[in-house]
Design an enzyme around this catalytic site. Structure first.
Site, PDB file in Angstrom:
ATOM      1  N   ARG A 128       7.055   1.395 -18.204  1.00  0.00           N
ATOM      2  CA  ARG A 128       7.533   0.139 -17.356  1.00  0.00           C
ATOM      3  C   ARG A 128       7.617  -0.986 -18.132  1.00  0.00           C
ATOM      4  O   ARG A 128       6.525  -1.528 -18.692  1.00  0.00           O
ATOM      5  CB  ARG A 128       6.446   0.199 -16.093  1.00  0.00           C
ATOM      6  CG  ARG A 128       6.545  -1.264 -15.410  1.00  0.00           C
ATOM      7  CD  ARG A 128       5.700  -1.300 -14.214  1.00  0.00           C
ATOM      8  NE  ARG A 128       6.288  -0.256 -13.119  1.00  0.00           N
ATOM      9  CZ  ARG A 128       5.837  -0.422 -11.841  1.00  0.00           C
ATOM     10  NH1 ARG A 128       4.758  -1.157 -11.393  1.00  0.00           N
ATOM     11  NH2 ARG A 128       6.494   0.421 -10.880  1.00  0.00           N
ATOM     12  N   HIS A 159      14.856   0.661 -10.826  1.00  0.00           N
ATOM     13  CA  HIS A 159      13.528   1.454 -10.565  1.00  0.00           C
ATOM     14  C   HIS A 159      13.924   2.947  -9.958  1.00  0.00           C
ATOM     15  O   HIS A 159      13.797   3.193  -8.823  1.00  0.00           O
ATOM     16  CB  HIS A 159      12.802   0.746  -9.497  1.00  0.00           C
ATOM     17  CG  HIS A 159      11.190   1.238  -9.381  1.00  0.00           C
ATOM     18  ND1 HIS A 159      10.730   2.090 -10.199  1.00  0.00           N
ATOM     19  CD2 HIS A 159      10.460   0.920  -8.605  1.00  0.00           C
ATOM     20  CE1 HIS A 159       9.414   2.218  -9.699  1.00  0.00           C
ATOM     21  NE2 HIS A 159       8.971   1.410  -8.923  1.00  0.00           N
ATOM     22  N   GLN A 181      11.484   5.357  -8.037  1.00  0.00           N
ATOM     23  CA  GLN A 181      11.072   4.775  -6.656  1.00  0.00           C
ATOM     24  C   GLN A 181      12.369   5.482  -5.881  1.00  0.00           C
ATOM     25  O   GLN A 181      11.836   5.755  -4.635  1.00  0.00           O
ATOM     26  CB  GLN A 181      10.998   3.365  -6.521  1.00  0.00           C
ATOM     27  CG  GLN A 181      10.927   2.833  -5.018  1.00  0.00           C
ATOM     28  CD  GLN A 181       9.322   3.221  -4.597  1.00  0.00           C
ATOM     29  OE1 GLN A 181       8.426   2.935  -5.139  1.00  0.00           O
ATOM     30  NE2 GLN A 181       9.372   3.937  -3.340  1.00  0.00           N
ATOM     31  N   ASP A 215      12.534  -5.646  -0.174  1.00  0.00           N
ATOM     32  CA  ASP A 215      11.632  -5.457  -1.272  1.00  0.00           C
ATOM     33  C   ASP A 215      11.109  -6.976  -1.270  1.00  0.00           C
ATOM     34  O   ASP A 215      11.524  -7.977  -0.739  1.00  0.00           O
ATOM     35  CB  ASP A 215      12.253  -5.148  -2.544  1.00  0.00           C
ATOM     36  CG  ASP A 215      11.196  -4.817  -3.707  1.00  0.00           C
ATOM     37  OD1 ASP A 215       9.913  -4.821  -3.688  1.00  0.00           O
ATOM     38  OD2 ASP A 215      11.741  -4.901  -4.729  1.00  0.00           O
ATOM     39  N   CYS A 220       9.295   0.027  -0.971  1.00  0.00           N
ATOM     40  CA  CYS A 220       8.731   0.542  -2.172  1.00  0.00           C
ATOM     41  C   CYS A 220       7.004  -0.081  -2.285  1.00  0.00           C
ATOM     42  O   CYS A 220       6.551   0.867  -2.831  1.00  0.00           O
ATOM     43  CB  CYS A 220       9.485   0.179  -3.450  1.00  0.00           C
ATOM     44  SG  CYS A 220       9.620  -1.514  -3.857  1.00  0.00           S
ATOM     45  N   ARG A 269       6.345   9.499  -3.883  1.00  0.00           N
ATOM     46  CA  ARG A 269       6.393   9.378  -5.351  1.00  0.00           C
ATOM     47  C   ARG A 269       5.684  10.578  -6.169  1.00  0.00           C
ATOM     48  O   ARG A 269       6.182  10.891  -7.161  1.00  0.00           O
ATOM     49  CB  ARG A 269       5.501   7.852  -5.825  1.00  0.00           C
ATOM     50  CG  ARG A 269       6.083   6.711  -5.348  1.00  0.00           C
ATOM     51  CD  ARG A 269       7.406   6.452  -5.915  1.00  0.00           C
ATOM     52  NE  ARG A 269       7.582   6.185  -7.314  1.00  0.00           N
ATOM     53  CZ  ARG A 269       7.099   5.081  -7.919  1.00  0.00           C
ATOM     54  NH1 ARG A 269       6.926   4.089  -7.243  1.00  0.00           N
ATOM     55  NH2 ARG A 269       7.032   5.278  -9.450  1.00  0.00           N
TER      56      ARG A 269
HETATM   57  N1  NVA Z   1      10.940  -5.582  -7.220  1.00  0.00           N
HETATM   58  C1  NVA Z   1       9.576  -5.274  -7.296  1.00  0.00           C
HETATM   59  C2  NVA Z   1       9.327  -3.678  -7.213  1.00  0.00           C
HETATM   60  C3  NVA Z   1       7.621  -3.397  -7.504  1.00  0.00           C
HETATM   61  C4  NVA Z   1       7.644  -2.052  -7.322  1.00  0.00           C
HETATM   62  C5  NVA Z   1       9.328  -5.855  -8.949  1.00  0.00           C
HETATM   63  O1  NVA Z   1       9.967  -5.562  -9.875  1.00  0.00           O
HETATM   64  O2  NVA Z   1       8.365  -6.377  -9.012  1.00  0.00           O
HETATM   65  N1   CP Z   2       6.521   0.868  -5.846  1.00  0.00           N
HETATM   66  C1   CP Z   2       5.882   0.851  -7.234  1.00  0.00           C
HETATM   67  O1   CP Z   2       6.329   0.875  -8.042  1.00  0.00           O
HETATM   68  O2   CP Z   2       4.445   0.376  -6.963  1.00  0.00           O
HETATM   69  P1   CP Z   2       3.524  -0.127  -8.158  1.00  0.00           P
HETATM   70  O3   CP Z   2       4.113  -1.309  -8.592  1.00  0.00           O
HETATM   71  O4   CP Z   2       2.393  -0.231  -7.385  1.00  0.00           O
HETATM   72  O5   CP Z   2       3.613   1.140  -9.308  1.00  0.00           O
END
Ligand code: NVA
Ligand code: CP
Length: 307
Positions: free
Chosen positions: A104, A131, A134, A219, A259, A287
């Site tokens: 990540r 992502h 997800q 989101d 998500c 997930r």
């Molecule tokens: N769009 C959000 C998704 C988190 C799972 C982010 O990138 O923070």
């Molecule tokens: N939806 C998701 O990826 O959650 P986290 O940021 O908690 O991993």
């Protein structure tokens, strides 16, 4: 031979995507029956997190343990990456010691550079661009509710961010329509939008996007890394909350997905996320099952491709 990676949904063919989703359903059933299935004895997953996570970390770590393997949590703070060791060197070293890597990070190009130098499969655990893990969970949740993806309509309301980009890829790979309502200046990736022509519609009005939709999703307005834009974004996204009025435009049996983490009173009202059409807890649980199916595919079924 180069390993199979999962950096986007395009790394699986549409048929492979369906195969992974079907397998996720089987693994979920096994899990619910408390049946042991441990094909990953001695297998190790390295997980590199440059951003915070609850669901991604826990689902990968628990999933690996349930399959009989183990996972190592790594962050720049406690590895040499934080002191400037190149990502290419980290990739070469890590992939000599573990069987699978999940990352990540911020820039998608960093993930791609890691994958280029990795000799084991690399999984995208979220970048600023997309992502895909997800989406596996989201698609499993849609299938559980709607039976199949083909021909469905998903309304995306809010920011044209990494999740929105992933919905565009999913619409192409799963053959469904995504109607996107975003304020000016917050459009998803232009290339993906073009690629999804015929399966994506870009709008401004959330009510129009939700019209007769099977799924309504959103989101956060400020993704990780955009925290300093929070004030401006809250103003720009006024009117983009998914609330009862938006859900009333969708089909009577439409579901709401998010998500997570969510901000009640911003991108979604409490009555929607905590209401009867919300499937966010199933989505979060999925997930676990979809990523177990993905790891099984990459380690046991994935065909190595010639370099
Ligand atoms: N769009 C959000 C998704 C988190 C799972 C982010 O990138 O923070
Ligand atoms: N939806 C998701 O990826 O959650 P986290 O940021 O908690 O991993």
């Amino acid at each position: 031979m180069k390993p199979r990676h999962f950096l986007s949904l395009f790394d699986l063919t549409p048929a492979e995507l369906q195969q992974v989703l079907r397998r996720a359903g089987e693994l979920k059933a096994l899990h619910q029956r408390s049946e042991s299935y441990t094909p990953f004895s001695q297998k190790v997953l390295g997980m590199l997190f440059e951003k915070a996570s609850t669901r991604t970390r826990i689902s990968f770590e628990a999933g690996m343990a349930q399959l009989g393997g183990s996972a190592i949590f790594l962050s720049p703070r406690d590895t040499q990456l934080g002191r400037g060791e190149p990502i290419e060197d980290t990739a070469r070293v890590l992939s000599r010691m573990v069987d699978l890597v999940m990352i990540r990070t911020f820039e998608h190009s960093k993930l791609e550079r890691f994958a280029e130098y990795s000799t084991v499969p690399v999984i995208n655990g979220l970048t600023d661009y997309n992502h895909p893990c997800q989406l596996l969970a989201d698609l499993q949740t849609v299938i559980e509710h709607c039976g199949e993806l083909r021909g469905r309509t998903v309304a995306w309301i809010g920011d044209g961010n990494n999740m929105c980009n992933s919905y565009l890829s999913a619409a192409i790979q799963g053959d469904f329509l995504v109607r996107i309502a975003v304020p000016p200046g917050y459009e998803p990736d232009a290339g993906l939008l073009q690629q999804a022509a015929g399966r994506a519609v870009l709008l401004r009005d959330p009510l129009a996007a939700a019209q007769d939709a099977d799924v309504v999703t959103t989101d956060v307005w400020s993704s990780m890394g955009k925290e300093e834009e929070q004030g401006r974004r809250a103003r720009d996204f006024a009117g983009y909350e998914v609330n009862a009025a938006v859900m009333a435009q969708a089909k009577a049996d439409a579901i709401f997905l998010h998500c997570l983490p969510a901000h009640r009173g911003e991108e979604v009202s409490a009555e929607v996320i905590d209401g009867p059409q919300s499937r966010v807890w199933d989505q979060a649980e999925n997930r676990l099952h979809t990523q177990k199916a993905l790891m099984e595919f990459l380690l046991l079924n994935g065909q190595a491709v010639a370099s």
